[in-house]
Design a protein around this motif. Structure first.
Motif, PDB file in Angstrom:
ATOM      1  N   PRO A  57     -76.143  27.831  18.396  1.00 56.83           N
ATOM      2  CA  PRO A  57     -77.257  27.409  17.541  1.00 56.83           C
ATOM      3  C   PRO A  57     -78.336  26.705  18.348  1.00 56.83           C
ATOM      4  CG  PRO A  57     -75.158  26.562  16.722  1.00 56.83           C
ATOM      5  CD  PRO A  57     -74.909  27.109  18.084  1.00 56.83           C
ATOM      6  N   ALA A  58     -79.549  26.708  17.792  1.00 56.04           N
ATOM      7  CA  ALA A  58     -80.694  26.080  18.476  1.00 56.04           C
ATOM      8  C   ALA A  58     -80.382  24.624  18.828  1.00 56.04           C
ATOM      9  CB  ALA A  58     -81.928  26.159  17.576  1.00 56.04           C
ATOM     10  N   PHE A  59     -79.541  23.968  17.995  1.00 58.08           N
ATOM     11  CA  PHE A  59     -79.164  22.574  18.305  1.00 58.08           C
ATOM     12  C   PHE A  59     -78.677  22.428  19.732  1.00 58.08           C
ATOM     13  CE2 PHE A  59     -77.437  22.482  13.747  1.00 58.08           C
ATOM     14  CZ  PHE A  59     -78.605  21.936  13.256  1.00 58.08           C
ATOM     15  N   TRP A  60     -77.889  23.370  20.173  1.00 58.51           N
ATOM     16  CA  TRP A  60     -77.204  23.231  21.467  1.00 58.51           C
ATOM     17  C   TRP A  60     -77.850  24.116  22.528  1.00 58.51           C
ATOM     18  CZ3 TRP A  60     -75.847  19.198  19.419  1.00 58.51           C
ATOM     19  CH2 TRP A  60     -74.898  19.029  18.420  1.00 58.51           C
ATOM     20  N   VAL A  79     -69.101  15.860  16.277  1.00 55.86           N
ATOM     21  CA  VAL A  79     -69.736  15.847  14.944  1.00 55.86           C
ATOM     22  C   VAL A  79     -68.653  15.810  13.865  1.00 55.86           C
ATOM     23  CG1 VAL A  79     -71.112  17.196  13.301  1.00 55.86           C
ATOM     24  CG2 VAL A  79     -71.828  17.057  15.688  1.00 55.86           C
ATOM     25  N   ALA A 199     -81.174  19.068   8.018  1.00 60.30           N
ATOM     26  CA  ALA A 199     -80.960  19.909   6.839  1.00 60.30           C
ATOM     27  C   ALA A 199     -80.526  19.077   5.634  1.00 60.30           C
ATOM     28  CB  ALA A 199     -79.934  20.994   7.146  1.00 60.30           C
ATOM     29  N   ALA A 203     -82.261  19.056   2.054  1.00 59.55           N
ATOM     30  CA  ALA A 203     -81.528  19.298   0.798  1.00 59.55           C
ATOM     31  C   ALA A 203     -81.780  18.152  -0.185  1.00 59.55           C
ATOM     32  CB  ALA A 203     -80.037  19.448   1.087  1.00 59.55           C
ATOM     33  N   PRO A 244     -82.020  24.926   2.865  1.00 59.12           N
ATOM     34  CA  PRO A 244     -82.770  24.357   3.999  1.00 59.12           C
ATOM     35  C   PRO A 244     -82.780  25.302   5.206  1.00 59.12           C
ATOM     36  CG  PRO A 244     -81.393  22.675   3.012  1.00 59.12           C
ATOM     37  CD  PRO A 244     -81.024  23.968   2.345  1.00 59.12           C
ATOM     38  N   ALA A 245     -81.635  25.944   5.498  1.00 54.33           N
ATOM     39  CA  ALA A 245     -81.611  26.945   6.578  1.00 54.33           C
ATOM     40  C   ALA A 245     -81.869  28.286   5.905  1.00 54.33           C
ATOM     41  CB  ALA A 245     -80.258  26.931   7.282  1.00 54.33           C
ATOM     42  N   PRO A 306     -75.588  29.534   2.706  1.00 52.58           N
ATOM     43  CA  PRO A 306     -76.514  28.490   3.160  1.00 52.58           C
ATOM     44  C   PRO A 306     -76.142  27.881   4.509  1.00 52.58           C
ATOM     45  CG  PRO A 306     -75.086  27.628   1.440  1.00 52.58           C
ATOM     46  CD  PRO A 306     -74.812  29.102   1.531  1.00 52.58           C
ATOM     47  N   SER A 308     -74.498  29.672   6.961  1.00 53.86           N
ATOM     48  CA  SER A 308     -74.128  30.794   7.809  1.00 53.86           C
ATOM     49  C   SER A 308     -72.595  30.917   7.816  1.00 53.86           C
ATOM     50  CB  SER A 308     -74.703  30.617   9.222  1.00 53.86           C
ATOM     51  OG  SER A 308     -74.477  31.783   9.968  1.00 53.86           O
ATOM     52  N   ALA A 313     -71.617  28.849  12.958  1.00 54.80           N
ATOM     53  CA  ALA A 313     -71.851  28.378  11.574  1.00 54.80           C
ATOM     54  C   ALA A 313     -71.741  26.861  11.523  1.00 54.80           C
ATOM     55  CB  ALA A 313     -70.835  29.008  10.631  1.00 54.80           C
TER      56      ALA A 313
HETATM   57  C1  HEM Z   1     -77.705  21.155   3.627  1.00 54.55           C
HETATM   58  C2  HEM Z   1     -77.273  20.773   4.797  1.00 54.55           C
HETATM   59  C3  HEM Z   1     -76.978  21.669   5.953  1.00 54.55           C
HETATM   60  C4  HEM Z   1     -77.308  22.980   6.134  1.00 54.55           C
HETATM   61  C5  HEM Z   1     -78.100  23.872   5.201  1.00 54.55           C
HETATM   62  C6  HEM Z   1     -76.812  23.373   7.422  1.00 54.55           C
HETATM   63  C7  HEM Z   1     -76.919  24.637   7.947  1.00 54.55           C
HETATM   64  C8  HEM Z   1     -76.480  25.011   9.180  1.00 54.55           C
HETATM   65  C9  HEM Z   1     -76.620  26.329   9.723  1.00 54.55           C
HETATM   66  C10 HEM Z   1     -77.275  27.508   9.025  1.00 54.55           C
HETATM   67  C11 HEM Z   1     -76.099  26.327  10.956  1.00 54.55           C
HETATM   68  C12 HEM Z   1     -76.037  27.522  11.914  1.00 54.55           C
HETATM   69  C13 HEM Z   1     -77.169  27.392  12.871  1.00 54.55           C
HETATM   70  C14 HEM Z   1     -77.574  28.729  13.424  1.00 54.55           C
HETATM   71  O1  HEM Z   1     -77.498  29.706  12.682  1.00 54.55           O
HETATM   72  O2  HEM Z   1     -78.033  28.787  14.563  1.00 54.55           O
HETATM   73  C15 HEM Z   1     -75.607  25.005  11.200  1.00 54.55           C
HETATM   74  C16 HEM Z   1     -74.995  24.631  12.349  1.00 54.55           C
HETATM   75  C17 HEM Z   1     -74.539  23.376  12.554  1.00 54.55           C
HETATM   76  N1  HEM Z   1     -74.546  22.325  11.655  1.00 54.55           N
HETATM   77 FE1  HEM Z   1     -75.293  22.327   9.798  1.00 54.55          FE
HETATM   78  N2  HEM Z   1     -76.185  22.315   7.989  1.00 54.55           N
HETATM   79  C18 HEM Z   1     -76.256  21.255   7.125  1.00 54.55           C
HETATM   80  C19 HEM Z   1     -75.734  20.005   7.298  1.00 54.55           C
HETATM   81  C20 HEM Z   1     -75.073  19.630   8.415  1.00 54.55           C
HETATM   82  C21 HEM Z   1     -74.461  18.346   8.616  1.00 54.55           C
HETATM   83  C22 HEM Z   1     -74.451  17.204   7.592  1.00 54.55           C
HETATM   84  C23 HEM Z   1     -73.930  18.357   9.853  1.00 54.55           C
HETATM   85  C24 HEM Z   1     -73.193  17.301  10.579  1.00 54.55           C
HETATM   86  C25 HEM Z   1     -73.342  16.061  10.405  1.00 54.55           C
HETATM   87  C26 HEM Z   1     -74.188  19.631  10.458  1.00 54.55           C
HETATM   88  C27 HEM Z   1     -73.825  19.995  11.726  1.00 54.55           C
HETATM   89  C28 HEM Z   1     -74.012  21.238  12.273  1.00 54.55           C
HETATM   90  C29 HEM Z   1     -73.624  21.595  13.628  1.00 54.55           C
HETATM   91  C30 HEM Z   1     -72.992  20.677  14.651  1.00 54.55           C
HETATM   92  C31 HEM Z   1     -73.943  22.932  13.807  1.00 54.55           C
HETATM   93  C32 HEM Z   1     -73.719  23.775  15.057  1.00 54.55           C
HETATM   94  C33 HEM Z   1     -72.373  24.447  14.947  1.00 54.55           C
HETATM   95  C34 HEM Z   1     -71.958  25.224  16.184  1.00 54.55           C
HETATM   96  O3  HEM Z   1     -72.408  24.927  17.290  1.00 54.55           O
HETATM   97  O4  HEM Z   1     -71.137  26.131  16.053  1.00 54.55           O
HETATM   98  N3  HEM Z   1     -74.872  20.394   9.552  1.00 54.55           N
HETATM   99  N4  HEM Z   1     -75.865  24.219  10.108  1.00 54.55           N
END
Ligand code: HEM
Length: 362
Positions: A57-60, A79, A199, A203, A244-245, A306, A308, A313
């Motif tokens: 993911p873009a995060f990393w 996390v 996100a 939300a 949101p995503a 929502p 993924s 995911a």
């Molecule tokens: C409504 C709230 C949220 C939505 C819609 C959401 C959605 C997503 C989506 C779509 C991805 C995949 C990113 C990609 O496709 O490149 C993702 C990844 C991730 N999310 Fe969320 N997220 C939410 C809340 C959170 C929360 C509360 C946390 C942790 C505190 C979190 C931690 C992460 C992490 C660490 C990843 C990366 C996972 C990986 O590297 O495999 N997210 N999120």
């Protein structure tokens, strides 16, 4: 610049994409994206059993370069462990109280409220310098990225804040933050802040609008919809209509076939969560806000994505649903917020959030 330009696809463009998705389940855009808006195929694409897509993911991806898999795994464990130690209900109470005490911009209020609620896993309760850095990051960089109020993020500010976060982390500010190269440590931490806060804050903006606004974005409200429904169903229905995503993008690493089309190395596959979750073929009265539709049905509707699925995911998905449901319950119990809408269109960047509003107190 590690965070790249702010992609503010406009709302009209998003609706156009939605209409096209309703006409055709799989198509190629002029920009070279292969759009997949059919639930079974979308799931198959994202699960990607044959590993033909890039899933980091873009995060990393600091500076656009994916972190090595063991580092991504360690960050995800960090996390996950941070969330596991938290009570979603208590966190939601903190966030709702913080929003209620805020004045001014709704997005800013929600960003700070969610950061306050996640202060412990992020290490903000232990280190004043880190807290100040994160506050500035949310105000001066992330707010613009979320609302699209600037064309580009403020690169210099971001780099300065990343360096400050890196220094605080070197002093042990965030407990158990994984080993990351020193030169990107601060940036990776700020990305983790966006994972925790971004996100969820988006939300929360939608949830507040669902309760408070008579004029829902691209949706009609079934009478009594919010009052009668369970908070969990309100949370799920909010994530369905306003994810949101709003799209899941995956670069193609190896040529392969997706339904009727050939996806080529260098293309991008896009699963448009917004369009899928409002597709009239998969949802009765797709544009009606009706939390009752979730009663007696599994939350994992085939066309509900929502967070993924598959590699990359969301690791916070199940926590988020519980947190959002708790936030719906706390909002319902609190006096209404005074909200003034400042824009008609929602904010469409990498994150999809509510139109801009001003909070004027209760
Ligand atoms: C409504 C709230 C949220 C939505 C819609 C959401 C959605 C997503 C989506 C779509 C991805 C995949 C990113 C990609 O496709 O490149 C993702 C990844 C991730 N999310 Fe969320 N997220 C939410 C809340 C959170 C929360 C509360 C946390 C942790 C505190 C979190 C931690 C992460 C992490 C660490 C990843 C990366 C996972 C990986 O590297 O495999 N997210 N999120």
């Amino acid at each position: 610049m590690s965070f790249g330009p702010i992609r503010r696809m406009n709302w009209r463009g998003m609706l156009k994409l939605h209409r096209r998705c309703v006409r055709k389940p799989v198509f190629r855009t002029l920009a070279g994206s292969v759009v997949v808006c059919e639930p079974g195929l979308a799931r198959q694409v994202l699960v990607d059993a044959d590993r033909r897509l890039e899933h980091v993911p873009a995060f990393w991806r600091p500076g656009g370069v994916p972190l090595p898999p063991p580092v991504c795994a360690a960050l995800n464990r960090w996390v996950h462990a941070g969330l596991a130690a938290e009570d979603p209900d208590a966190m939601a109470a903190v966030a709702v109280d913080a929003v209620a005490a805020s004045r001014g911009d709704l997005h800013r209020a929600c960003l700070h409220a969610v950061a306050e609620a996640t202060r412990r896993p992020l290490g903000l309760d232990r280190d004043g310098a880190l807290r100040g850095t994160v506050t500035e990051f949310l105000d001066d960089v992330f707010h613009a990225m979320m609302t699209g109020s600037r064309r580009f993020p403020d690169k210099d500010t971001f780099l300065r804040l990343a360096a400050r976060a890196g220094a605080a982390l070197a002093d042990g500010a965030a407990p158990d933050f994984p080993e990351v190269e020193a030169d990107v440590r601060g940036e990776v931490y700020l990305r983790a802040v966006t994972a925790f806060v971004g996100a969820s804050a988006a939300a929360l903006t939608w949830l507040i609008c669902v309760r408070q606004s008579g004029d829902l974005v691209a949706a009609r409200r079934r009478a009594g919809a919010v009052e009668e429904a369970s908070p969990e169903h309100v949370a799920l229905e909010t994530l369905r209509l306003w994810p949101p995503a709003w799209q899941h993008r995956r670069p193609v690493l190896h040529d392969h076939r997706i339904g009727p089309l050939e996806a080529l190395r260098g293309d991008e596959v896009v699963v448009p969560a917004y369009a899928l979750q409002r597709h009239p073929r998969y949802w009765a009265d797709a544009d009606v806000f009706d939390p009752g539709r979730w009663a007696g049905s599994p939350s994992r509707h085939q066309a509900f994505l929502p967070f993924s699925i598959g590699p990359g995911a969301c690791v916070g998905a199940s926590f988020e649903v519980r947190w959002l449901a708790a936030a719906a319950r706390h909002l319902a119990a609190a006096p209404p917020l005074a909200l003034t809408r400042r824009s008609t269109a929602p904010c469409v960047t990498a994150v999809f959030s509510a139109p801009e509003h001003t909070l004027g107190g209760r």
